[in-house]
Motif scaffolding. Sequence first.
Motif, PDB file in Angstrom:
ATOM      1  N   VAL A  45       0.841  -1.198   0.000  1.00 32.19           N
ATOM      2  CA  VAL A  45       0.000   0.000   0.000  1.00 32.19           C
ATOM      3  C   VAL A  45       0.880   1.254   0.000  1.00 32.19           C
ATOM      4  CG1 VAL A  45      -1.667   1.338   1.360  1.00 32.19           C
ATOM      5  CG2 VAL A  45      -1.996  -1.118   1.043  1.00 32.19           C
ATOM      6  N   GLY A  46       1.975   1.226   0.745  1.00 33.31           N
ATOM      7  CA  GLY A  46       2.898   2.361   0.770  1.00 33.31           C
ATOM      8  C   GLY A  46       3.538   2.605  -0.593  1.00 33.31           C
ATOM      9  N   THR A  47       3.941   1.547  -1.259  1.00 29.43           N
ATOM     10  CA  THR A  47       4.553   1.686  -2.580  1.00 29.43           C
ATOM     11  C   THR A  47       3.528   2.178  -3.599  1.00 29.43           C
ATOM     12  OG1 THR A  47       6.061  -0.127  -2.025  1.00 29.43           O
ATOM     13  CG2 THR A  47       5.917   0.496  -4.342  1.00 29.43           C
ATOM     14  N   ILE A  48       2.315   1.691  -3.513  1.00 30.06           N
ATOM     15  CA  ILE A  48       1.248   2.174  -4.402  1.00 30.06           C
ATOM     16  C   ILE A  48       0.980   3.654  -4.137  1.00 30.06           C
ATOM     17  CG2 ILE A  48      -1.236   1.987  -4.863  1.00 30.06           C
ATOM     18  CD1 ILE A  48      -0.844  -1.091  -4.542  1.00 30.06           C
ATOM     19  N   PHE A  49       0.955   4.051  -2.867  1.00 24.14           N
ATOM     20  CA  PHE A  49       0.765   5.461  -2.524  1.00 24.14           C
ATOM     21  C   PHE A  49       1.896   6.311  -3.100  1.00 24.14           C
ATOM     22  CE2 PHE A  49       1.353   8.951   0.673  1.00 24.14           C
ATOM     23  CZ  PHE A  49       0.230   9.682   0.309  1.00 24.14           C
ATOM     24  N   CYS A  50       3.131   5.824  -2.991  1.00 20.19           N
ATOM     25  CA  CYS A  50       4.275   6.550  -3.560  1.00 20.19           C
ATOM     26  C   CYS A  50       4.141   6.654  -5.080  1.00 20.19           C
ATOM     27  CB  CYS A  50       5.591   5.860  -3.203  1.00 20.19           C
ATOM     28  SG  CYS A  50       6.069   6.025  -1.486  1.00 20.19           S
ATOM     29  N   GLY A  51       3.747   5.568  -5.717  1.00 19.43           N
ATOM     30  CA  GLY A  51       3.528   5.610  -7.167  1.00 19.43           C
ATOM     31  C   GLY A  51       2.501   6.663  -7.530  1.00 19.43           C
ATOM     32  N   TRP A  52       1.441   6.750  -6.719  1.00 15.37           N
ATOM     33  CA  TRP A  52       0.397   7.735  -6.982  1.00 15.37           C
ATOM     34  C   TRP A  52       0.940   9.156  -6.851  1.00 15.37           C
ATOM     35  CZ3 TRP A  52      -1.687  11.313  -3.490  1.00 15.37           C
ATOM     36  CH2 TRP A  52      -2.705  12.091  -4.028  1.00 15.37           C
ATOM     37  N   PHE A  53       1.554   9.481  -5.702  1.00 12.50           N
ATOM     38  CA  PHE A  53       1.927  10.885  -5.527  1.00 12.50           C
ATOM     39  C   PHE A  53       3.114  11.299  -6.392  1.00 12.50           C
ATOM     40  CE2 PHE A  53       4.192   9.360  -1.585  1.00 12.50           C
ATOM     41  CZ  PHE A  53       5.459   9.867  -1.836  1.00 12.50           C
ATOM     42  N   PHE A  54       3.986  10.357  -6.745  1.00 10.30           N
ATOM     43  CA  PHE A  54       5.057  10.720  -7.672  1.00 10.30           C
ATOM     44  C   PHE A  54       4.532  10.884  -9.096  1.00 10.30           C
ATOM     45  CE2 PHE A  54       8.205   9.217  -4.457  1.00 10.30           C
ATOM     46  CZ  PHE A  54       9.017  10.342  -4.465  1.00 10.30           C
ATOM     47  N   SER A  55       3.352  10.362  -9.377  1.00 15.00           N
ATOM     48  CA  SER A  55       2.744  10.523 -10.696  1.00 15.00           C
ATOM     49  C   SER A  55       1.913  11.791 -10.821  1.00 15.00           C
ATOM     50  CB  SER A  55       1.848   9.322 -11.028  1.00 15.00           C
ATOM     51  OG  SER A  55       2.616   8.165 -11.158  1.00 15.00           O
ATOM     52  N   VAL A  56       1.269  12.205  -9.743  1.00 16.74           N
ATOM     53  CA  VAL A  56       0.393  13.380  -9.839  1.00 16.74           C
ATOM     54  C   VAL A  56       1.091  14.687  -9.468  1.00 16.74           C
ATOM     55  CG1 VAL A  56      -1.735  12.072  -9.525  1.00 16.74           C
ATOM     56  CG2 VAL A  56      -0.623  13.079  -7.540  1.00 16.74           C
ATOM     57  N   THR A  57       2.122  14.653  -8.644  1.00 22.49           N
ATOM     58  CA  THR A  57       2.760  15.905  -8.245  1.00 22.49           C
ATOM     59  C   THR A  57       3.477  16.634  -9.383  1.00 22.49           C
ATOM     60  OG1 THR A  57       4.663  14.678  -7.380  1.00 22.49           O
ATOM     61  CG2 THR A  57       2.972  15.353  -5.789  1.00 22.49           C
ATOM     62  N   PRO A  58       3.909  15.972 -10.458  1.00 15.43           N
ATOM     63  CA  PRO A  58       4.474  16.739 -11.579  1.00 15.43           C
ATOM     64  C   PRO A  58       3.478  17.700 -12.224  1.00 15.43           C
ATOM     65  CG  PRO A  58       5.247  14.486 -11.713  1.00 15.43           C
ATOM     66  CD  PRO A  58       4.193  14.534 -10.625  1.00 15.43           C
ATOM     67  N   LEU A  59       2.213  17.622 -11.842  1.00 21.23           N
ATOM     68  CA  LEU A  59       1.237  18.594 -12.334  1.00 21.23           C
ATOM     69  C   LEU A  59       1.612  20.013 -11.907  1.00 21.23           C
ATOM     70  CD1 LEU A  59      -2.079  16.602 -11.811  1.00 21.23           C
ATOM     71  CD2 LEU A  59      -1.036  17.234 -13.991  1.00 21.23           C
ATOM     72  N   TYR A  60       2.383  20.153 -10.831  1.00 22.49           N
ATOM     73  CA  TYR A  60       2.871  21.478 -10.440  1.00 22.49           C
ATOM     74  C   TYR A  60       3.607  22.142 -11.602  1.00 22.49           C
ATOM     75  CZ  TYR A  60       2.117  20.790  -5.372  1.00 22.49           C
ATOM     76  OH  TYR A  60       1.578  20.607  -4.126  1.00 22.49           O
ATOM     77  N   PHE A  61       4.349  21.327 -12.366  1.00 19.70           N
ATOM     78  CA  PHE A  61       5.166  21.868 -13.451  1.00 19.70           C
ATOM     79  C   PHE A  61       4.336  22.282 -14.664  1.00 19.70           C
ATOM     80  CE2 PHE A  61       8.160  19.274 -10.989  1.00 19.70           C
ATOM     81  CZ  PHE A  61       9.111  20.247 -10.716  1.00 19.70           C
ATOM     82  N   GLU A  62       3.059  22.001 -14.642  1.00 20.67           N
ATOM     83  CA  GLU A  62       2.187  22.400 -15.741  1.00 20.67           C
ATOM     84  C   GLU A  62       1.435  23.689 -15.442  1.00 20.67           C
ATOM     85  OE1 GLU A  62      -0.142  19.094 -17.115  1.00 20.67           O
ATOM     86  OE2 GLU A  62       1.619  17.779 -17.109  1.00 20.67           O
ATOM     87  N   ASN A  63       1.715  24.296 -14.296  1.00 21.47           N
ATOM     88  CA  ASN A  63       1.097  25.573 -13.936  1.00 21.47           C
ATOM     89  C   ASN A  63       1.924  26.688 -14.574  1.00 21.47           C
ATOM     90  OD1 ASN A  63       0.096  27.906 -12.766  1.00 21.47           O
ATOM     91  ND2 ASN A  63      -0.156  26.978 -10.746  1.00 21.47           N
ATOM     92  N   GLY A  64       1.458  27.199 -15.693  1.00 22.45           N
ATOM     93  CA  GLY A  64       2.186  28.218 -16.439  1.00 22.45           C
ATOM     94  C   GLY A  64       2.261  29.564 -15.753  1.00 22.45           C
ATOM     95  N   ASN A  65       1.477  29.767 -14.713  1.00 27.95           N
ATOM     96  CA  ASN A  65       1.502  31.038 -13.985  1.00 27.95           C
ATOM     97  C   ASN A  65       2.608  31.091 -12.945  1.00 27.95           C
ATOM     98  OD1 ASN A  65      -0.795  31.910 -15.389  1.00 27.95           O
ATOM     99  ND2 ASN A  65      -2.148  30.911 -13.920  1.00 27.95           N
ATOM    100  N   TRP A  66       3.233  29.965 -12.639  1.00 28.15           N
ATOM    101  CA  TRP A  66       4.281  29.906 -11.630  1.00 28.15           C
ATOM    102  C   TRP A  66       5.650  29.874 -12.306  1.00 28.15           C
ATOM    103  CZ3 TRP A  66       2.667  25.614  -7.610  1.00 28.15           C
ATOM    104  CH2 TRP A  66       1.513  26.028  -6.936  1.00 28.15           C
TER     105      TRP A  66
END
Length: 136
Positions: A45-66
Amino acid sequence: MKTFLWRSTVGVFFGGFLTVIITTVIILANDLETLNAAKFVKSGVGTIFCGWFFSVTPLYFENGNWSLLRQTVYHFITVLILYFITAFGLEWFSFTPISFLTFVMMFLGIYAVIWGSFYLYFKNVAKKMTEELDGL
């Protein structure tokens, strides 16, 4: 939202895949015949959670206003906190001053290498796109 859901799905499946690979390596390396089911499920469950957050957090880099600095800082802090809580909470590392410092230094090093690699890759992609546009 569609991108978030897609990345969430990919991250969960990648985390599950890593669980199987890591477990197989541990079994083979230690010549184990049995596993502790509770520890296996917790780590899975911990590894799956890590897979999830390492996959969704790069969305920060798609914020063109930052700025890139702000995107990087938010991403770094988010993944550091989530991974720290997961890793120490599931006892992947012991919680001692030495292990904490080792963990932070390893995390910083790995993060810097991965961030630098992505930066150079996308810089090269942008350069090629500019050259192609100049050729039109």
